[in-house]
Each structure stands twice: as C-alpha cells, then as structure tokens.
Design a protein around this motif. Sequence first.
Motif, short mmCIF file in Angstrom:
data_model
loop_
_atom_site.label_atom_id
_atom_site.label_comp_id
_atom_site.label_asym_id
_atom_site.label_seq_id
_atom_site.Cartn_x
_atom_site.Cartn_y
_atom_site.Cartn_z
N THR A 283 0.86 -1.18 0.00
CA THR A 283 0.00 0.00 0.00
C THR A 283 0.90 1.23 0.00
N ILE A 284 0.60 2.17 -0.87
CA ILE A 284 1.38 3.41 -0.98
C ILE A 284 0.47 4.58 -0.68
N HIS A 285 0.96 5.57 0.04
CA HIS A 285 0.13 6.74 0.31
C HIS A 285 0.98 8.00 0.32
N LEU A 286 0.41 9.07 -0.25
CA LEU A 286 1.04 10.38 -0.30
C LEU A 286 0.14 11.37 0.41
N ASP A 287 0.69 12.06 1.41
CA ASP A 287 -0.10 12.98 2.22
C ASP A 287 0.40 14.41 2.05
N ASP A 288 -0.53 15.35 2.18
CA ASP A 288 -0.23 16.78 2.15
C ASP A 288 -0.05 17.24 3.59
N THR A 322 4.38 10.30 -7.54
CA THR A 322 4.67 11.45 -6.68
C THR A 322 5.40 12.53 -7.46
N TYR A 323 6.35 12.13 -8.29
CA TYR A 323 7.07 13.10 -9.12
C TYR A 323 6.10 13.85 -10.03
N CYS A 324 5.17 13.13 -10.63
CA CYS A 324 4.19 13.76 -11.51
C CYS A 324 3.37 14.79 -10.75
N ILE A 325 2.90 14.42 -9.57
CA ILE A 325 2.05 15.32 -8.78
C ILE A 325 2.82 16.56 -8.36
N THR A 326 4.04 16.36 -7.86
CA THR A 326 4.78 17.48 -7.28
C THR A 326 5.53 18.32 -8.29
#
Length: 688
Positions: A283-288, A322-326
């Motif tokens: 499971t992978i998660h990216l948080d603000d 993550t690279y795409c988002i940031t």
Amino acid sequence: MSGEIFISYRRADQAKAVLLWKLLHERGVDAWYDQLVPSGEDWRAATANALVAAPIFVLLFSKTASQSEDIAKELGAATFQKKLVIPVRLEDIHPEGAFLYELAARNWFDAFNDTDARLAILADRLAALVKGGKEAQDAAIKLGAPGGQKIVAREKKSKRSIYAIGGLIIAGLAIVMPTIRDLISPKAPASATGAASAQRIAFFGFTAPKDDARAASVASTATDQGFRAFSVRQSDIAARASTVDAVDAGDDTDDRIDVAAAIDARFALGGEIRSEGGSVRATIHLDDTATRTTLWTDSYDGSGAQPEVAAVQIGLRAAEVTYCITTLGYTRFNSEPRDDSLLAPAANACAEFATGSDAGVSTLTRYVRDVAKRYPDHGVTQARLAHLAVETMIFAPSASKAGLLAEAKTALAAAERLAPESYATATARMVVSVAGNQPPLVWVQPIEMSLGRMPAAGETFYFGLANRQAGTALSTAGRLADALPYYLAATENDPVSPFSNLVYAYTLAAAGRPGSAERFDQILSLRRITYGWDYAVSASLFLGAGDPERLLAAPPVGTTQAAVDCRRGIQAALKLTSAPARLAAAKTAASCLNTPYENVSLIQMQSMLGDLNGAFAVLDHPDMTHMLIGLDISPLFFPSTRAIRADKRFLPLMEKLGYVDYWKQTKTQPDVCAAAEKDIPLCVALRS
C-alpha cells in the motif's frame, strides 16, 4: 591519483580488474581501481574522489559483485552523476534487485567467454572513446556512449556538441562527498523559515511486519529504488536520515506528517509491504502536510512476481506518481500564491496517467487544460498542453482532430512568447509541426539544434524527451545511426521512463546493433507496461531481436488471447514459402492489427509478406507521419520494410511528404543508401 575510467569490482575478481587496468595503461588511458590508493590514505575518501573525477564508470559484474553493497552504492553514485556506465559481465548472469534497476537500460559488454581477449577488445574501445578520432563514433555506439566525440574533461571540445548528443555532465563537479550514500540520497536545500518547500518530499520508505522477513527484504529494496528514482529525476527530496531513520516502523501516518512538516516538506510519502500466500502486497500513500489529508493511495498486488521485481515495481510506482504530482502536475504549473485546490485533481490525473493508457493521456490533458486556463501566463504549462493535445489526437475520433490541433497551436504560440528557450517548448514545437503536416525541414533540424545547452534545474524530464524526439525525427528520415545517440541520451536523462528504453531497444535491433533482445528482457522483467510485450514481440518477429516463441508463451497479465493468436498467426505466415499464401495471411493479420500502436507491426508485416498495396494504403494516410512520430518508432527504413522502399511508389511518397527535399537541402541521406540499397529509385534520385 584519479583516472579517466573508474573500475568497480569485487575482491574475488581483482585479477580481471588488474588486467583491464594494465590493458588500458598500455593504450595510454588513465584508469583507477582501489589498489592504487597509497598505504595509509583513507580509502573511502580516495574512492569518492576518484569516482567524482572519472567520466567513465566500468563495472566488472559477477555473482559475487552482485552481492556487494559497496558496489551497489558506487553504481548508484555513478548514475546520479550521469557518468557513462559500462557494465561488463564476467559471468553469464543477469542483474537482480538494486542492480536490476540501475542496469536495466544499459548496453552490456559480455566477457564471460574468452575473458582476457574480450577485455582487450573492451580496452581498445574505451581507448578510442577517450582519445577521439575517426574510431570514436563506432566505439561510442558499441559501448552505449551518447556520441562519438572525446568525453574526457582534459581535452573536452565544444560543450554544445556534448549536450546535444548526450547530455552527459562529466567535468567540474564540485561535490563534497563524505560518503557515497550521501550522494545517492542528497540533502535538500534549506527552505524559508516557517514555510514548507512547495515541492519537497519527505520519503519515509516502506515498512513491513517485524516477523515477515520476506516483506522486510522487499521493503528495504523498494525504499532504495524510490530514493534512486527521486535522485535521478532531481526531485527536492528530504535527506534519508531525517525521514527513514527518524521514524520507527510502528509509527503511524500522523507521526510521519509531523516529521515531514518539521523539516519543511510539503509532502509525506510512505507505504507498507506484507506477504500474503507467497505473494507480495503493498500500500502506498502520499499525504499533504499542510492540510493533513491524503492525496493519493495505491495498492500493489505482486502475484507471480519475484520479490526483487516486486520491490523495483513498488519503488518506481511510488516515485513516478509522486514526481508527476509534485513537479509535472502541480507546482510546475502554479504561480505564487500557490493554488492548493489543484493538488487533488493533479493526484487523480497523475495516477491514471501512470497506467500508460489512452484514458490516462486524456485525463492528464483535461487537467493541464484547466490549469492553463487558470494560469495563462505560465509558459511550461502552455507547452505541456500543446504536447498533450497533439498526443491525444492520435487516438481521437476524426471529428475531434481539427479542434485539438487548433488548441495545440494556440498553446504553442503562448509557450513561444512566455518560455521560448524551454525544452518543454522545444518538444511542443516539434510535435505541433508534425501534427500540422509540416515538412521535415521545419522540424528535424530545429529539434536537434535546440539541444545545444545544458538543461536548467527541473528540465531533466523535458531534456530527455527532447533527445527522444530528436532520435525519432532522425530515425523517420532513415538516419538510424545518428538517431541512436539521441535515444541513448533520452534513457540516460530519464532512465525511469520505460518508453524511452523501448524505443532505444527497438532502434538498436533495426540498426543491427547488439543488445536489443537483452534490453527488451530487462524492460519486460519489471512488468511495468503491457505494450512493452507487443513491441518486444514485434522486434523479435520482424527484426530477429530475441525469441518470439518465448515471448508468446508468456504474455503479461491483461493480454487477450486474440492478441497472442494474431501474433502466432504472423509467426506461422513468415515461414510460408508460397507467395499467394503469404499474401492471404497478410490480409488476415491486418484485421487483427487494428490500433494506432500496432501500425508499426502492421507495416513491417505487410512488407515482409508481400502485401505492398496494403502497406502503401497505410503509409499514404494523411496522418501517417504524425502517427509514427507520436509512437516514436517509424519502420520506414528498417530492414523489414526493404520491399516497400524498392517499390516504385516509395520515391513519390517521400517527395510528397517532403523528405526528399529535406535530404537534398541538408546534404544527408538514409543509411540504406550508403551501400545496401544504393540502387533503389530513392537513392538514385538523391545522388542525382
């Protein structure tokens, strides 16, 4: 003492390292290996200094070398510094784990048979590459160096030619390197007090249950892959010591967000890995950190994947989205103050885009279109919109193409005004010209000429894309040998891109260069993109790159049985000896190769089976050049399409599309005109 070549090896292979060093020394080339460190000197500092100084990194790869953490660190450091990496196989084995990721896109030099003689050949090629001269170009291609000029700093020529051909940064690296691990995971620059960096990522790696040794091993490797992928993309990544080493495996998401916020990181990325029934799941998660909300979550099912492959997939998936988002999705399109409302839609668009599907391209295009409306004065956004609109045209209904092209032209005009020197604008300029049916003189040379400067911070992705487009432009014009260094540069500057590696592998096969089948194997072993299998099968069937039977026996998950049966039918048809039977088989196969992606295979199949009427019906389509450029592979000058070029209709087609005028104006010609097909109508016309 440092050298022009850094030799990395395991102690068990020292005799081979010594031999290679002697062979290079005899040829007037300065090489370095750790036995040259004077007694009493700190060998770690000496190794680090030698690695920084040497533009070429030679890895003597063996079973024992593959088990060395020190060698893995040296390789990671060499990749990060954009060295020319040359892996030399002393044993007939394939890389796994960390080595699989770092070496998946490299040209291998095999020395496991008649090792001493092979090392002498390697020394000859390295010496030619270092010294330059007429043999350097051939040595460069064989060793995987982007370009044939001398690449050693002591006698370096024009920077422009080096950047244009390869983009290798090899001299004057002012890097303070207390340890090689610090180089692989560099510390991020400090941000303004009290404000999180807009792009900084706190990557906490992956955790696993303490009693699950298998999952723990995968988690460790996946974490390493994630850090390497961020480093390659030059992301603003927090130091590993402040993330992975600061949070215990049992700590929860809130703890990670608190730590990320404390080090001024806007994003907190992490995940959990576990074993279930012999398979690995993650499971992978990216948080603000600003809103303490989750932007993106993803689940990974590694059923059937080897642990080392699963680890690479998980680490790359986390880093790429993550690279795409940031970078591509959010902050690069923003003006200050930041518009945080864009984060959630950017996350959705990037997650779908990462699947590699047509729907993903459409979703990202819609997102970029919305951002461009909000921020019409941001040049890179406009360039990205122009590029994506053209890419969408390939799969769009005919009624929508004119509108998409008009949108692309409008966005490009804005990009030309706002960011004329950007590599994003250069790539958009080429695809819009091609989509608008402009002749090759308008777009082939300009994309080459645009590669005359070192990429600025944040331009690595677009610089890699520009190199790939230059390769495609030259390949479409029949200059495969000239295209290869650009394709290689694309893989060097964006090595996590599977498509750049696919295109390079395919063109290697078409140009008759070694290493294509091995590259396809490495790409497919990661199981990241299903269309990689289709291209690998195509190259094996039509260009002899690998064993088609082996590929057909193991299609990736999601491949339909109809797709497999279609390619088996082509495989059988290519063995037929009767011309009428081959023609009938070609017409049958044409009905199952019916998507834009499959036109590359369709044209080659029709040529080899004798359906030239069918081939010219495809080639004479108004969107033919646009379609081939959009797919980055043009088979017009492959060995498999020789029958098409020999046909009397080929010369008029090339005149109609503007290629004949391009060749005459630039005083160039397709590679095939040099010898093999010098008497076909096209080549005769060019000579006259």
